[in-house]
Scaffold this motif. Sequence first.
Motif, short mmCIF file in Angstrom:
data_model
loop_
_atom_site.label_atom_id
_atom_site.label_comp_id
_atom_site.label_asym_id
_atom_site.label_seq_id
_atom_site.Cartn_x
_atom_site.Cartn_y
_atom_site.Cartn_z
N ARG A 117 0.82 -1.23 0.00
CA ARG A 117 0.00 0.00 0.00
C ARG A 117 0.85 1.26 0.00
NH1 ARG A 117 -2.37 -3.65 3.06
NH2 ARG A 117 -4.56 -4.19 2.71
N ASN A 118 2.10 1.16 0.42
CA ASN A 118 2.98 2.32 0.44
C ASN A 118 4.01 2.30 -0.69
OD1 ASN A 118 2.14 4.00 2.70
ND2 ASN A 118 2.62 2.22 3.96
N GLN B 137 4.06 3.48 -3.47
CA GLN B 137 4.28 4.78 -4.12
C GLN B 137 4.07 5.93 -3.13
OE1 GLN B 137 1.95 4.50 -7.91
NE2 GLN B 137 3.99 4.51 -8.80
N ARG C 119 6.17 -4.81 -4.12
CA ARG C 119 5.48 -4.32 -5.30
C ARG C 119 4.06 -3.87 -4.92
NH1 ARG C 119 4.36 -8.43 -10.37
NH2 ARG C 119 3.53 -6.92 -11.88
N SER D 116 -1.39 -3.35 -7.60
CA SER D 116 -1.60 -3.47 -9.05
C SER D 116 -0.46 -2.76 -9.77
CB SER D 116 -2.94 -2.84 -9.45
OG SER D 116 -4.00 -3.53 -8.83
N THR E 249 3.10 -1.99 -11.67
CA THR E 249 3.93 -2.61 -12.70
C THR E 249 5.36 -2.74 -12.17
OG1 THR E 249 4.56 -0.49 -13.63
CG2 THR E 249 2.55 -1.51 -14.49
N LEU E 250 6.15 -3.54 -12.88
CA LEU E 250 7.55 -3.70 -12.47
C LEU E 250 8.30 -2.39 -12.63
CD1 LEU E 250 8.39 -7.26 -13.84
CD2 LEU E 250 7.40 -6.56 -11.65
N GLU F 155 7.09 0.57 -12.16
CA GLU F 155 6.76 1.38 -11.00
C GLU F 155 7.54 0.92 -9.76
OE1 GLU F 155 2.21 2.77 -12.20
OE2 GLU F 155 2.52 0.92 -11.07
N ILE G 287 -0.26 -9.90 -7.02
CA ILE G 287 -0.98 -8.76 -7.59
C ILE G 287 -2.48 -9.06 -7.56
CG2 ILE G 287 0.86 -7.89 -9.08
CD1 ILE G 287 -0.46 -9.50 -11.39
#
Lengths: 334, 334, 334, 334
Positions: free
Chosen positions: B186-187, B189, B208, B211, B213-214, B216, B239
Motif C-alpha cells: 500500500r505504500n 508509491q 510491489r 496493481s 507494474t515492475l 513502478e 498482484i
Amino acid sequence: MIIQLEEKISEKDYLEVAEVVRAIGYKATEVKTQQGRYIVAIGTKDFDIRSVGQLAGVSDVHRVSDAYKLVSNKWKVDPTSVDLGDGVTIRTGGLSLMAGPCAIESEEQVRKILAHLVENGIQIMRGGVFKPRTSPYSFQGVGIEGLKMWHTLAREAGIKIVSEVLAVDQIETMHDYVDMYQVGARNAQNFSLLLELGRVNKPVLLKRGMSGTLEELLQSAEYIFSSGNERLLLCERGIRTFEKSYRNTLDLNAVPVLKEKSHLPVIVDPSHGIGVRRFVEPMALAGVVAGCDGLIFEIGEVPEKAYSDAQQTLDFKESADLIRKTRALKEIAL
Amino acid sequence: MIIQLEEKISEKDYLEVAEVVRAIGYKATEVKTQQGRYIVAIGTKDFDIRSVGQLAGVSDVHRVSDAYKLVSNKWKVDPTSVDLGDGVTIRTGGLSLMAGPCAIESEEQVRKILAHLVENGIQIMRGGVFKPRTSPYSFQGVGIEGLKMWHTLAREAGIKIVSEVLAVDQIETMHDYVDMYQVGARNAQNFSLLLELGRVNKPVLLKRGMSGTLEELLQSAEYIFSSGNERLLLCERGIRTFEKSYRNTLDLNAVPVLKEKSHLPVIVDPSHGIGVRRFVEPMALAGVVAGCDGLIFEIGEVPEKAYSDAQQTLDFKESADLIRKTRALKEIAL
Amino acid sequence: MIIQLEEKISEKDYLEVAEVVRAIGYKATEVKTQQGRYIVAIGTKDFDIRSVGQLAGVSDVHRVSDAYKLVSNKWKVDPTSVDLGDGVTIRTGGLSLMAGPCAIESEEQVRKILAHLVENGIQIMRGGVFKPRTSPYSFQGVGIEGLKMWHTLAREAGIKIVSEVLAVDQIETMHDYVDMYQVGARNAQNFSLLLELGRVNKPVLLKRGMSGTLEELLQSAEYIFSSGNERLLLCERGIRTFEKSYRNTLDLNAVPVLKEKSHLPVIVDPSHGIGVRRFVEPMALAGVVAGCDGLIFEIGEVPEKAYSDAQQTLDFKESADLIRKTRALKEIAL
Amino acid sequence: MIIQLEEKISEKDYLEVAEVVRAIGYKATEVKTQQGRYIVAIGTKDFDIRSVGQLAGVSDVHRVSDAYKLVSNKWKVDPTSVDLGDGVTIRTGGLSLMAGPCAIESEEQVRKILAHLVENGIQIMRGGVFKPRTSPYSFQGVGIEGLKMWHTLAREAGIKIVSEVLAVDQIETMHDYVDMYQVGARNAQNFSLLLELGRVNKPVLLKRGMSGTLEELLQSAEYIFSSGNERLLLCERGIRTFEKSYRNTLDLNAVPVLKEKSHLPVIVDPSHGIGVRRFVEPMALAGVVAGCDGLIFEIGEVPEKAYSDAQQTLDFKESADLIRKTRALKEIAL
C-alpha cells in the motif's frame, strides 16, 4: 449431485432414477460419455442420498457442492489419464511434454521439428493450421492441406498431433488428422464449439480464457464432459494483467488450485504464458515444481524467422536444454 | 546517464562535471549514498560520452536507457548484496529465508518462533508491529513496545529483524530495533516515505504495489537509492487479478524479469502471494526455481489463532518442511 | 453500530455507555470530531438496541451493517455539506466546480487562471505544489514558496484553494495556505497520512486508489472521519484497466453507487479520469448526469506548455464551454 | 491503404490494380460487400498514392494508419447508418432504443413487452433465444421455436428483432426470423462466427469482449466488414474490473473514443454494463450525454420473475421513465 449409472442399466430403471430425482425437486441432465453414463442433478433441497443410491441401475451417488460437477475432484477417486493411443498417455503426476511451432509452415519445417522431437523423446507435437489472429489481414494458417502433410510425416515419425480448432465445421475436417484438439483462449467460452467437442472421440486440451477465472475454465470443461467427452486436459496459458514487460502473465497459482479442484490433468504453456523467449525456461521449470502434469511450448529451428510468435519460440538447443532440465527436476524427490 | 564519481572528488571538479552535463542539455541530479557518489543525468540528446568520462574526478560513465537509472542492471557489473551485519547477508544467487508471524502478538509467541528459526537455521525474522489495515477498527499492531520486546529476544537468539514501516515518523522510532525496514504494497508509491528511507543506514525490503507494474516498483526503488540508500531488496508479493480462488495472484514472471532489469536481489512472498496456506509450499518452491534470491513467509505455532492472516500462515512442521525442500531444490544443478 | 453522544455528555455517563457496549461483546472506539462525538462499536452479536439507546448521554443509536460505519449512508439522515468558509460550500445535489493547472508553475500562470475562474464564477482552484511523480527525476513541484504566492493571489481574487498533500509533515506546512487538502490515488491507503488529516480543521478531498475498490475508498474515508474530521469529499478519478486508448478509465458507475453507500459528496475528475483533452468534456458531462456533486478538472492558458499533464489540460475556451454546459445540464429537470 | 473500386470495374482493370499494389510491396485483400468493392492493402513502404489513384476502375484511395482499416474513421466521410428495413434506421447522431427481456420465455411475455414498446414508440426488441451460460446446466434458451413465435408477434406489432447468435449453424436457422444478429461478449473473438456473419445480408450488433480492448473490438468488426457485411454496430456492455459493487463496469470512455476511431454507430448496454437495476437509469443517461447513438436495455413486466438477469431488468414503469428521459436529454442543445 452426480449419479453414476451402471453401463447396462435398463431403460425402465433409468426412467425411474430420473423420476426419483425430479420428485426430490432436482433438475436432471442425462450424460452419456464414451466412458460412462451419469445423471447430473442440480438442486438445493436436502434429502436422503440413500433414497437414490439404492435404486436399481445406480452404481454410485456423490454430492458435489461445486458449481461444476463432472470435472470436480469431489466425486472421482482416480485422477483422469488421457490416452492418445499407441501407448501415449497424459497422466496425472507425470510430465507430458508437447512442443512444436506456433504455426505449421512447410514440409521442411515439420520434418526438422519431428526429428528434434524424436531425438529428445517427445511424443506429442503441437502446431497451428488454423490460426486465430486479431486482424483479418494477418496470416491465418496453412489450413487442412498443411494438416494432412503434417499428419503423414508425424505418423511416419511415430509422433502424436495436437492442433487448435476454431470452428465447429473444422472438427470433422480435422478429425482424421489430429490426435487431440486444442481450444484456444479466445474460444474458452465458445459454448457451441465446446458442446460439439463433447461428441467427438478424441481428447481435448482446453485453454483458460484471457481474463477467465478458474471456475469459468472448469465450467467450460464441464460443457465438453457433459456433452460426452471425458478425455480432457486443462491448460494455464497466461492471463491479461497491467504488466507490460511480458505479453501475458503466466499464473502458476492456477496449477495447485486446479489440481485440487478437478481430477483433470493440468498443462502449463510457458510460451504464451510469459511470451518472452529467454524467460520460457524459468517459467516452465517453475510450473513443473508447482505441480503441473505437462508442458506445451513453442520451438523452431530458427525462431526469428517464424511467421508468428517468433519472440517466444525456443530454438532446438534451448528446447533440448529445457527438456533435460524438466525431466531432471521431475525426478527429484524433495 | 550515470556518472560514477571518485570518492574524493574535489568540489571544483564536481562543479565542472555538473557544468559539462548541463552544457550538453541534461538535467543533473547529485546522488550521495553510503556506498558512492553519482551524478544521474537525464536527457535525450546524443553526445560523445568520452567528453564526460575524461573529466577529473569521474571514475566511470554509463548510458542507461531505462526510465530508472541507479537500480538498473545496465551500469552495475556486480549484483548487489545486502549486509544486515553479523555475517547475515542477502546475496544474489543465494537463498535468504525470512519467516515469522503476520503480527507480533506476545512474548511467548516471539520466543517460540525464534526457537523454531534457530532450530532450522533461519537468520531473519519477519513480523509486523504497525499493521496497515483496510479498516480503522481492525487490530493495528502492538506498536513500539512490542518491537522493543521482540528486539531484545531476537538479539539474544542471534536473529535479525525485518518489520514494516508505515510512516515517516516511525522510521526513527523503529530505527534501533530493526535490522531491515519493509515497505508494504500500500505504500509502494508513498514517495515521501521512500525518500526518507533513502536517508537511513539500514536496508529496505520494498514490496510491489497491489496493481503496480515492475517499472513502478523499480522507480520506487530508484527513489530510495537516489535519496542515499543502496541496500535494497525487491519483493514480489502477489498482484490483484480477477481470480477469486486465491487472495492475490503471485506473479512469478516478475522474478526472472526483475533479475534481468535490476542488480537488486529479488525476494518472493508466497504467503501474501497466494494467500492460501496449503498452496504456500508449491508457490515458494516454484519461486526458487524461477530464480528468486530469497523467500519471506508467515509462520505461527497455531496458525488458526493468529490475529491476522491466519489462513495463509504455516505451522512449524509445514515451515520446517518448506525450509528443507527449498534448500534441497536450491542445491540442485540442473 | 454507531452511538451518537450528546455534546455535553458527562465523563461518568460516557464511561457507562462504553462499559455497556463492551458488556454486549462489542469493541468500542471513541470518536470525537469537530462536529460530534460517537462510539463506533464493532461486533456481531445480536442484542436489544434500546438497551443502549436509553442510556444517559446517548442521543441516537444506529445499526450499520457495512464494513465502514461513520461514512455510511445507513445512519446519517442528512447528506454532508462541506463548508470551505466565506460562503463556499460543496453541497450534495449541487455542482461544485474546481479547476486549475496540474502544477503551480509561476505567478503569471496563477494570475491568468484566477482571472479565468473569477470570470466564469468558479470559486475553487486546484493545483499541485508537491507533485507525486513515478520517477524521482521528474519535476516535483514548486513547493511551499509557490503555495504561499498562490495563496496570496487567490485570497485577493476571493478564490479557495485545494492542493494535494503527500506527507504528514506537509500537513502543517501547508495548513495556513490551503482551504482543502487533497489525497491522491497513490496515497489512498497511506493510513498514517489519513489519520493525521483526521486531526486537522480543514476539509479533505480523497481520491480513489488506482485499482482501489469502492469499499477501500470508503474505509479510507472512515480512517479520516474516525480520527476526527467529518468534512470529506470522495473523488472518482479513473481506474487502471487494460485499455490503452486512454490514460485511465473513468468509472462513472462509482457515482450512483457511492451516492447510495455514503452521505459524503462525490466529485468526478474527468481530466485524470480519461486523460485525453478532447474527451474531458463528454466525460465531465456524463459525470454530471450520473449524479456527481462536483467536478475537478485541469486547465491552462496554453496546455501544450504545461510542465505536466499537458495532454489532458483544457484551454480557457474549452474550460468556459465546459462550465457553461455542465451548468445548463445541471439545471435540466428530466 | 483502402482502395475504393468502381462498382463496374472490369476484371482486367481489377487485376491491374491488384498487380500495382503488389508491385509496391503491399499485401492485397479483395473485399466485396453489399455496399461496395475494395482492395485493402497492408504494407509499410512509402509510395506515391497517385500511382494507384489514377488507375482505371479506382474511385478513391485512402491511407489508413490504424491496424483496422475498413471500420476506421480515416477513410469514410459519412458515418454509417444501419438500415433494418421498413424505415427503421440506426443513425449516427440519433438515439435508437432497443429493449426487451434477457431471454424470450413465453408468448404472454412477448405480447406484453411488444405492447410496452409500441406504446413508448420503440421500434426494436431485444431478446435471447439461444443463451450463452457459464454452466451447461443453466437455462439455455427457448431455441428456434421460441424465435418463430416471437417473430410472428413482432411482425404483427411492427417491431424489429435483434437476437444473439452463438454458433455458425444458427446463422441460417435464425436468418428469416431476426432483423439484426447480436454477437455477445464471449464470442467477441470467435473469428469463424464473425467471418460467417460477414456473408449475411442482415446487420450485426457486435459487443465488446469482457476484458477486450477497443482495438480488439474494432478488429473484430473488421473481420465482419472485410468478409462482406458493412452494416455493423459497436456495443459497449461493461468490462471486468476489480470492483465488486457492480456486475461489470460500464466503460463510457469507450463512447467518445469509438466515435472518433470508427464510422460505425456506438450503442451502450447499461443493463449488462452495471448489472444493478436501480443504477441502469443514471448510466443510460450518462451514456447518452457521452455521445452514444443508441441504447439496448433489459425490461420485463415483473423483473423478479425473469429466468435470467432478474437483478438488472427494469419494469415497465422504469422503462417508460428511462425512455422519456433519454429522449428529453437527447433534444437538449448544450
